[in-house]
Design a protein around this motif. Structure first.
Motif, PDB file in Angstrom:
ATOM      1  N   THR A 109     -12.313  12.785 -33.920  1.00 42.95           N
ATOM      2  CA  THR A 109     -10.838  12.755 -33.938  1.00 42.95           C
ATOM      3  C   THR A 109     -10.244  12.482 -32.554  1.00 42.95           C
ATOM      4  N   ASP A 112     -10.626  10.164 -28.512  1.00 47.49           N
ATOM      5  CA  ASP A 112     -11.221   9.063 -27.758  1.00 47.49           C
ATOM      6  C   ASP A 112     -12.517   9.542 -27.108  1.00 47.49           C
ATOM      7  N   PRO A 142     -11.144   3.931 -26.850  1.00 45.03           N
ATOM      8  CA  PRO A 142     -10.113   4.497 -27.727  1.00 45.03           C
ATOM      9  C   PRO A 142     -10.650   4.820 -29.127  1.00 45.03           C
ATOM     10  N   GLN A 174      -9.077   4.423 -31.758  1.00 49.30           N
ATOM     11  CA  GLN A 174      -8.668   3.308 -32.615  1.00 49.30           C
ATOM     12  C   GLN A 174      -9.756   2.236 -32.694  1.00 49.30           C
ATOM     13  N   THR A 175     -10.428   1.986 -31.568  1.00 52.61           N
ATOM     14  CA  THR A 175     -11.520   1.000 -31.553  1.00 52.61           C
ATOM     15  C   THR A 175     -12.711   1.503 -32.365  1.00 52.61           C
ATOM     16  N   ARG A 212     -12.657   3.619 -34.806  1.00 52.32           N
ATOM     17  CA  ARG A 212     -12.270   3.570 -36.226  1.00 52.32           C
ATOM     18  C   ARG A 212     -12.366   2.146 -36.777  1.00 52.32           C
ATOM     19  N   ALA A 213     -11.992   1.169 -35.978  1.00 47.89           N
ATOM     20  CA  ALA A 213     -12.077  -0.235 -36.418  1.00 47.89           C
ATOM     21  C   ALA A 213     -13.529  -0.633 -36.637  1.00 47.89           C
TER      22      ALA A 213
END
Length: 721
Positions: free
Chosen positions: A332, A334, A344, A346-347, A349-350
């Motif tokens: 959850t 970075d 990050p 977000q990266t 997760r992608a």
């Protein structure tokens, strides 16, 4: 008529001599060719073909064929005699067929034609072939010797087809310790099932003794013959209720020339896929619970653990839970390997949810972790100062280990544990099931988990999670699956099996009237039919019973009807025998009467005899008493892996699927067999194990499932007259 019979026998004797001579010559030539052990690919293929022919001819030389059909194809001037056998044999010089394989299209006429003067037809690769049948003849050949010739249809006397003397002759034979093939006596309704299309989920409701298991085994042999370029024996599997049953049926496929088909139980198959990550609770403990007599027996309903965990509703709940788990299955925060550098969330997760979304959960984690490590290596390479890079490499490795602790690897078992731990804590709402698991099931399951044990009904959910975590290896996928005693399987188990099977290709067989494991199995075939597309399902009912005598079947039907509301009653083939013997005794005389009854049976022709008790404890006591009386008995328990024949002693719930020349059912009184649905099914199972003789012994009050006015029984008291 006698003159014609003698003429037919002589004709077949001459034909057999000619056929045997041709087979012997071929076999001698093939055996004279040295076996090739070299590495040349072409020679290896030729040697494989020769070895296949050697095996087939070695079988054919003993019993080359069992039937003859004289068929006149439309447009042909005269009928041609076709000889049907377990394997096809060609004339070596001309290539003409001496014997037609029973699975060949034209051989279907031998099974489907039941008489009459109208035309007959069969489907061939070239289309529908029509014509007339002039003669249908059954032959018994043993060790190259012609023993019997029976015409079941003759166009000159078509009434012969009304009475199948040959079938009754074969049904009257005694049994040994192995199930036999029925290739010479396949009936028209059985043949339709055997030759059904491959990519179909066939459901077969068959009464006791209707030949369900043998039909399924013959279907496997047919599929391998018909679709030899599309399916493979090693990619087929038979799933049976236990290892002893697999031993009992083990001789059928080799007799049909089929090898390498996998044989297992659902339990063994599942544990193998799970790599023995869990231990199964001793089955005998749960059997003792479910088959207890009287008020000790648990109530069976939709919240019974086996029914609940085996339902499609629970599978859907588990699927929805795994979707929500997957959404949360990622760190959850970075990842910061050192000050000033950030990967990050977000990266990450992608990488997990987009780039690798087509992989299983465990594989996605593995690939993303590898991606993080590569990213870290690349960042370290950017640090030009050697000492600084060394320092950062050590500290970042520690930070990565800490980071990955928030992203643990799961096994199927640890994830299944999490499900129940979540269910036990109402506060963890994000991963709660939408429909809560009943509290008693949660408590009982968590208690087992502490010993790393599970029940049979937990294996399907565990496999469901396993697929989500690891996917399905292509090597584990089946071309065809046979499920025997399918009424004891849960819908969840069959749904899991379907994920491991190509094109819904199943043969699923059972009998709801023998559904003695209702605490885990199905109550209606609709529970399984709805798992498959309508256009890829087939449902058949086999209502004719070929196993037992007319008297035994009629008696067993009465037992079932008094305890179960059903119209699935067996229609007996008219093979008459002795009436069912019902013997009353006392506690003192109970064992002496059993000994005397057993001796009486052994004076006859029965070679396999079963003494059936109500529970495993009763069976153990009976076995001990008989051993002390000098009988060599085989005690059958839930852990048994081999059926040895002779005199068997077993509890009634382990008798399903087996058959014996004679059966003695002990303690058939009101205490052990009440007018309860399960007791009725158990007693029905016990009665329908017998081919020729059925004896029932009781004390005090006879079970209410039995009517003493039944015309099929004889009642008497000790001493045995």
């Amino acid at each position: 008529m006698e003159e014609k019979t003698q003429s037919a026998y002589q004709e077949e004797l001459n034909r057999l001599e000619q056929t045997n001579k041709g087979i012997d010559e071929q076999l001698a030539r093939l055996r004279s060719i040295p076996v090739y052990f070299g590495t040349d690919a072409n020679e290896q293929v030729l040697e494989s073909q020769r070895e296949h022919m050697r095996r087939n001819l070695s079988k054919a030389v003993i019993e080359p064929y069992f039937g003859r059909l004289d068929f006149q194809e439309s447009g042909i001037q005269q009928p041609i005699p076709l000889y049907i056998g377990k394997t096809g044999v060609h004339e070596e010089n001309t290539g003409d067929l001496l014997v037609i394989d029973w699975r060949a299209p034209v051989a279907s006429l031998f099974y489907s034609f039941t008489g009459g003067l109208s035309g007959a037809s069969y489907d061939s690769p070239d289309g529908l072939i029509e014509g007339l049948v002039y003669l249908k003849r059954n032959l018994v050949i043993r060790e190259k010797i012609l023993q019997r010739v029976v015409d079941t249809y003759d166009r000159e006397n078509s009434t012969l087809a009304a009475h199948d003397e040959f079938l009754l002759y074969r049904l009257g034979e005694n049994k040994d310790n192995k199930l036999r093939d029925i290739v010479s006596t396949i009936q028209a309704e059985q043949d339709r099932i055997i030759r059904s299309a491959r990519n179909t989920a066939l459901m077969i409701q068959g009464v006791a003794g209707s030949g369900k298991t043998t039909v399924a085994l013959h279907r496997l042999a047919f599929l391998l013959y018909q679709y030899r370029d599309q399916i493979h024996a090693e990619k087929m599997v038979i799933l049976a209720p236990n290892r002893m049953f697999l031993d009992y049926i083990s001789g059928v496929l080799p007799e049909l020339g089929v090898g390498n088909i996998q044989q297992s139980t659902f339990t063994d198959w599942a544990l193998d896929l799970l790599e023995q990550d869990v231990k199964l609770v001793d089955a005998s403990k749960s059997l003792t619970t479910w088959f207890a007599t009287g008020p000790k027996r648990p109530v069976i309903d939709e919240f019974t653990p086996g029914r609940y965990k085996g339902s499609i509703a629970f599978m859907q709940d588990l699927d929805e839970w795994l979707v929500r788990f997957e959404a949360s299955y990622i760190p959850t925060s970075d990842f910061q390997p050192w000050e000033g550098l950030l990967l990050p969330l977000q990266t990450i997760r992608a990488w997990f949810f987009v780039e690798n979304k087509h992989y299983s959960l465990a594989k996605r984690r593995e690939r993303v972790v590898a991606r993080i490590k590569r990213w870290l290596e690349m960042e370290l390479e950017r640090v030009w100062e050697t000492s600084r890079r060394k320092e950062l490499k050590k500290s970042s490795a520690q930070r990565l280990r800490t980071f990955l602790k928030s992203w643990p690897e799961y096994t199927s078992f640890s994830l299944y544990q999490m499900l129940y731990q979540t269910a036990a804590k109402p506060g963890t709402l994000s991963l709660q099931l939408l429909r809560p698991i009943p509290e008693p099931i949660v408590e009982a399951t968590i208690k087992l988990f502490k010993r790393k044990e599970v029940q049979l009904e937990d294996l399907a959910p565990l496999l469901f999670i396993h697929i989500r975590l690891h996917g399905i290896r292509s090597a584990a996928i089946f071309d065809h699956v046979v499920i025997d005693e399918a009424q004891d399987f849960s819908p969840f188990q069959v749904a899991i099996l379907n994920q491991y099977t190509r094109n819904n290709s199943f043969t699923i067989l059972g009998d709801l009237s023998q559904g003695i494991h209702a605490y885990q199995g199905i109550w209606s075939w609709d529970e399984l039919l709805t798992l498959f597309p309508d256009e890829q399902t087939g449902y058949f009912e086999l209502e004719r019973s070929y196993r037992s005598t007319f008297e035994i079947i009629q008696f067993a039907n009465g037992v079932l009807s008094r305890g179960v509301s059903t119209d699935l009653l067996a229609v007996p083939v008219f093979r008459s025998g002795d009436k069912v013997r019902v013997l009353q005794t006392t506690e003192t005389d109970r064992l002496p009467l059993l000994v005397k009854t057993l001796n009486r049976i052994r004076e006859g022709s029965s070679s396999t005899i079963a003494i059936i008790g109500r529970t495993e404890k009763h069976a153990e006591e009976l076995d001990q008493a008989l051993q002390q009386a000098g009988f060599a008995c085989n005690l059958i328990t839930a852990k048994q892996r081999e059926y040895k024949g002779g005199i068997s002693v077993l509890p009634v719930y382990l008798a399903k699927g087996l058959e014996f020349d004679a059966v003695i059912l002990m303690d058939v009184d009101t205490d052990h067999y009440s007018r309860d649905m399960l007791d009725a099914k158990l007693l029905y199972v016990g009665c329908t194990r017998s081919l020729h003789e059925l004896w029932l012994i009781y004390q005090n009050e006879l079970s209410p499932l039995i009517d003493t006015q039944d015309p099929e029984i004889v009642t008497t008291q000790f001493p045995l007259s």
